[in-house]
Design a protein around this motif. Structure first.
Motif, mmCIF file in Angstrom:
data_model
loop_
_atom_site.group_PDB
_atom_site.id
_atom_site.type_symbol
_atom_site.label_atom_id
_atom_site.label_comp_id
_atom_site.label_asym_id
_atom_site.label_seq_id
_atom_site.Cartn_x
_atom_site.Cartn_y
_atom_site.Cartn_z
ATOM 1 N N PHE A 69 52.275 23.813 36.650
ATOM 2 C CA PHE A 69 51.386 23.531 37.776
ATOM 3 C C PHE A 69 50.676 24.794 38.244
ATOM 4 C CE2 PHE A 69 51.056 23.786 42.436
ATOM 5 C CZ PHE A 69 50.080 22.822 42.654
ATOM 6 N N ALA A 70 51.446 25.879 38.400
ATOM 7 C CA ALA A 70 50.847 27.132 38.857
ATOM 8 C C ALA A 70 49.828 27.651 37.848
ATOM 9 C CB ALA A 70 51.941 28.174 39.098
ATOM 10 N N GLY A 71 50.138 27.561 36.549
ATOM 11 C CA GLY A 71 49.207 28.048 35.537
ATOM 12 C C GLY A 71 47.910 27.252 35.513
ATOM 13 N N ALA A 72 48.014 25.929 35.630
ATOM 14 C CA ALA A 72 46.809 25.101 35.616
ATOM 15 C C ALA A 72 45.941 25.359 36.840
ATOM 16 C CB ALA A 72 47.205 23.625 35.541
ATOM 17 N N GLU A 73 46.574 25.471 38.011
ATOM 18 C CA GLU A 73 45.818 25.737 39.233
ATOM 19 C C GLU A 73 45.153 27.116 39.176
ATOM 20 O OE1 GLU A 73 45.267 23.834 42.010
ATOM 21 O OE2 GLU A 73 46.069 22.184 40.801
ATOM 22 N N PHE A 74 45.860 28.091 38.615
ATOM 23 C CA PHE A 74 45.299 29.433 38.506
ATOM 24 C C PHE A 74 44.088 29.441 37.577
ATOM 25 C CE2 PHE A 74 45.226 33.449 36.075
ATOM 26 C CZ PHE A 74 44.904 34.321 37.107
ATOM 27 N N ALA A 75 44.183 28.719 36.462
ATOM 28 C CA ALA A 75 43.060 28.664 35.524
ATOM 29 C C ALA A 75 41.821 28.058 36.185
ATOM 30 C CB ALA A 75 43.456 27.853 34.294
ATOM 31 N N LEU A 77 41.157 28.033 39.390
ATOM 32 C CA LEU A 77 40.679 28.932 40.447
ATOM 33 C C LEU A 77 39.849 30.068 39.871
ATOM 34 C CD1 LEU A 77 40.737 29.894 43.425
ATOM 35 C CD2 LEU A 77 42.777 31.202 42.826
ATOM 36 N N VAL A 78 40.295 30.650 38.749
ATOM 37 C CA VAL A 78 39.575 31.783 38.164
ATOM 38 C C VAL A 78 38.156 31.375 37.791
ATOM 39 C CG1 VAL A 78 39.485 33.308 36.166
ATOM 40 C CG2 VAL A 78 41.630 32.987 37.368
ATOM 41 N N VAL A 79 38.010 30.194 37.231
ATOM 42 C CA VAL A 79 36.672 29.722 36.869
ATOM 43 C C VAL A 79 35.803 29.541 38.107
ATOM 44 C CG1 VAL A 79 35.403 27.830 35.803
ATOM 45 C CG2 VAL A 79 37.537 28.638 34.767
ATOM 46 N N ASP A 80 36.392 29.099 39.203
ATOM 47 C CA ASP A 80 35.621 28.830 40.423
ATOM 48 C C ASP A 80 35.172 30.102 41.144
ATOM 49 O OD1 ASP A 80 35.873 26.138 39.969
ATOM 50 O OD2 ASP A 80 37.647 25.900 41.248
ATOM 51 N N VAL A 81 36.001 31.150 41.106
ATOM 52 C CA VAL A 81 35.704 32.334 41.925
ATOM 53 C C VAL A 81 35.254 33.522 41.085
ATOM 54 C CG1 VAL A 81 37.399 31.591 43.645
ATOM 55 C CG2 VAL A 81 38.081 33.219 41.877
ATOM 56 N N ALA A 108 36.795 53.166 36.376
ATOM 57 C CA ALA A 108 38.187 52.834 36.066
ATOM 58 C C ALA A 108 38.687 51.701 36.963
ATOM 59 C CB ALA A 108 39.070 54.072 36.237
ATOM 60 N N THR A 109 38.314 51.738 38.237
ATOM 61 C CA THR A 109 38.713 50.668 39.148
ATOM 62 C C THR A 109 38.080 49.347 38.748
ATOM 63 O OG1 THR A 109 38.899 52.297 40.933
ATOM 64 C CG2 THR A 109 38.798 49.972 41.572
ATOM 65 N N GLN A 110 36.804 49.382 38.371
ATOM 66 C CA GLN A 110 36.133 48.160 37.957
ATOM 67 C C GLN A 110 36.754 47.572 36.692
ATOM 68 O OE1 GLN A 110 32.093 49.645 37.816
ATOM 69 N NE2 GLN A 110 31.571 48.645 39.736
ATOM 70 N N ARG A 111 37.152 48.460 35.773
ATOM 71 C CA ARG A 111 37.798 47.949 34.558
ATOM 72 C C ARG A 111 39.142 47.319 34.889
ATOM 73 N NH1 ARG A 111 35.809 52.773 32.218
ATOM 74 N NH2 ARG A 111 37.844 53.763 32.563
ATOM 75 N N ALA A 112 39.869 47.903 35.844
ATOM 76 C CA ALA A 112 41.171 47.353 36.226
ATOM 77 C C ALA A 112 41.035 45.986 36.878
ATOM 78 C CB ALA A 112 41.895 48.320 37.169
ATOM 79 N N LEU A 113 39.919 45.772 37.600
ATOM 80 C CA LEU A 113 39.697 44.501 38.284
ATOM 81 C C LEU A 113 38.686 43.627 37.556
ATOM 82 C CD1 LEU A 113 39.502 45.827 41.955
ATOM 83 C CD2 LEU A 113 41.460 44.751 40.827
ATOM 84 N N ASP A 114 38.467 43.885 36.287
ATOM 85 C CA ASP A 114 37.446 43.176 35.525
ATOM 86 C C ASP A 114 37.755 41.676 35.498
ATOM 87 O OD1 ASP A 114 35.489 42.314 33.865
ATOM 88 O OD2 ASP A 114 36.007 43.617 32.173
ATOM 89 N N PRO A 115 36.839 40.837 35.950
ATOM 90 C CA PRO A 115 37.095 39.394 35.930
ATOM 91 C C PRO A 115 37.316 38.833 34.526
ATOM 92 C CG PRO A 115 35.232 39.922 37.352
ATOM 93 C CD PRO A 115 35.570 41.171 36.607
ATOM 94 N N SER A 116 36.780 39.508 33.506
ATOM 95 C CA SER A 116 36.978 38.990 32.151
ATOM 96 C C SER A 116 38.456 38.986 31.765
ATOM 97 C CB SER A 116 36.185 39.835 31.150
ATOM 98 O OG SER A 116 36.645 41.170 31.128
ATOM 99 N N VAL A 117 39.238 39.909 32.357
ATOM 100 C CA VAL A 117 40.676 39.914 32.083
ATOM 101 C C VAL A 117 41.313 38.632 32.608
ATOM 102 C CG1 VAL A 117 42.849 41.115 32.520
ATOM 103 C CG2 VAL A 117 40.751 42.426 32.130
ATOM 104 N N LEU A 118 40.943 38.253 33.848
ATOM 105 C CA LEU A 118 41.477 37.021 34.405
ATOM 106 C C LEU A 118 40.979 35.800 33.643
ATOM 107 C CD1 LEU A 118 41.209 37.739 38.242
ATOM 108 C CD2 LEU A 118 43.228 37.882 36.779
ATOM 109 N N LEU A 119 39.705 35.830 33.233
ATOM 110 C CA LEU A 119 39.177 34.721 32.451
ATOM 111 C C LEU A 119 39.917 34.587 31.123
ATOM 112 C CD1 LEU A 119 35.309 34.910 33.009
ATOM 113 C CD2 LEU A 119 36.840 33.031 33.629
ATOM 114 N N GLY A 120 40.194 35.727 30.492
ATOM 115 C CA GLY A 120 40.943 35.682 29.240
ATOM 116 C C GLY A 120 42.333 35.119 29.437
ATOM 117 N N ALA A 121 42.974 35.509 30.567
ATOM 118 C CA ALA A 121 44.301 34.968 30.851
ATOM 119 C C ALA A 121 44.243 33.467 31.098
ATOM 120 C CB ALA A 121 44.899 35.679 32.067
#
Length: 359
Positions: A69-75, A77-81, A108-121
């Motif tokens: 449930f948590a994984g599906a909701e997180f996926a 959310l990432v697409v929405d935000v 370096a900060t931008q790479r650490a918070l890169d949204p593509s990382v969350l999208l990949g996850a």
């Protein structure tokens, strides 16, 4: 030392098998006491074993449902935000440049918070779920075999004689400590999860139930679990509400978790396992490296088992076990007497009592 390194290397190489094995062992230890009242009521051993296995499977099913449930909701959310997250990352980078930290720090900060990382996850959720199901298959099989084998140990003293009783007492003390540890952590984790989830819901943070589940799971990770559970909702708060909402979320988590997890919970955990804070923290890092992420959650039981295996059977090594304990002192009754003898004779090789084995 060479033997120890070979064993650790083997554990690391076989982590995909060892981690589910350790999880199944802990589950069987936790649910095994259910057997005793059933057998006292006249249930046959096979029926009591079936109940033990069923309860262990029920725990696994609940945990799996929460994680899915948590994984599906997180996926979702990432697409929405993702657009808002990209804008927030860009604003953070610009702010770092304005205060004079330089382009390299900002990048370096931008790479650490890169949204593509969350999208990949999020997009890799299917592969993660497949790996989870594979590990769950091994856990389910291990639980059946271990629960069946555990029923045989009650006959050990009758088969091997009274000489085996000290070892059985040490095993019972170890199992009792593991059960108390998880009962305490599950209780406080549920309290923290409910309070954090309600607070996030009141603040308007999306999917508060997911962050409540995360707070519950990370509560089983000593020392650093609070930080791991705080980072995702804090980042999300910054994305949707800026710095003020970020500070509010950090303040809420800090108050709740400091009061419960730092001031109250350690007293109960110390009574259950009696490990020093340093050893608890090192065990998280060590077992995570050896068997993977599951090692962080199983770090304390694995450390207790290693301590018992290495130090529990030798009275001359009891001082090491005492130094690893949270509340040991020179006046601790569990501490050994002076190792030097005046007559040069060896001390009697008496088995440890239950209290000494428990650390």
């Amino acid at each position: 030392m060479i033997a120890a390194l070979l064993v650790l290397g083997a554990l690391w190489f076989a982590r995909d098998l060892v981690a589910p094995l350790a999880l199944a062992l802990v589950l069987v230890v936790i649910v095994h006491p259910i057997r005793h009242p059933l057998e006292r009521r006249g249930w046959p051993p096979w029926a009591a074993t079936t109940v033990v296995i069923s309860v262990a499977y029920l725990i696994l099913a609940v945990l799996a449902a929460l994680l899915v449930f948590a994984g599906a909701e997180f996926a979702d959310l990432v697409v929405d935000v993702v657009d808002e997250l990209q804008a927030a990352v860009a604003s953070v980078g610009a702010w770092l440049v304005r205060i004079g930290l330089g382009d390299q720090v900002a990048e370096a900060t931008q790479r650490a918070l890169d949204p593509s990382v969350l999208l990949g996850a999020a997009q890799g959720l299917g592969g993660w779920l497949l790996a989870f199901l594979t590990a769950a298959f091994f856990v389910l099989a291990y639980v059946i075999f271990m629960a069946a084998d555990a029923a045989r140990y009650r006959r050990a003293e009758r088969v091997f004689g009274p000489a085996v009783r000290p070892r059985l007492d040490r095993i019972r003390a170890l199992n009792s400590g593991i059960r108390r540890y998880y009962v305490v952590n599950a209780t406080f984790g549920a309290i923290v999860a409910v309070i954090d989830g309600l607070a996030l819901w009141a603040l308007g943070i999306p999917i508060p139930a997911v962050w409540a589940i995360l707070a519950f799971v990370t509560n089983f990770i000593p020392n650093i679990g609070f930080v791991l559970g705080l980072v995702p909702p804090a980042v999300l708060a910054f994305v949707i509400g800026g710095l003020p909402l970020l500070l509010v979320v950090i303040a809420v988590y800090s108050v709740v978790n400091v009061v419960l997890q730092v001031l109250v919970q350690p007293k109960f955990v110390s009574d259950a396992v009696d490990l020093s804070l340093t050893l608890s923290f090192v065990s998280v890092v060590f077992w995570t490296f050896v068997i993977g992420p599951l090692g962080a959650i199983l770090s304390i039981p694995l450390t207790l088992a290693a301590r018992e295996a290495l130090l529990g059977g030798d009275p001359w090594l009891r001082w090491l076990s005492g130094n690893a304990a949270a509340g040991s002192s020179p006046d601790d009754p569990a501490a050994p007497a002076d190792a030097d003898t005046t007559d040069g004779t060896e001390p009697p090789a008496e088995p440890l009592d239950r209290e000494g084995a428990a650390g």
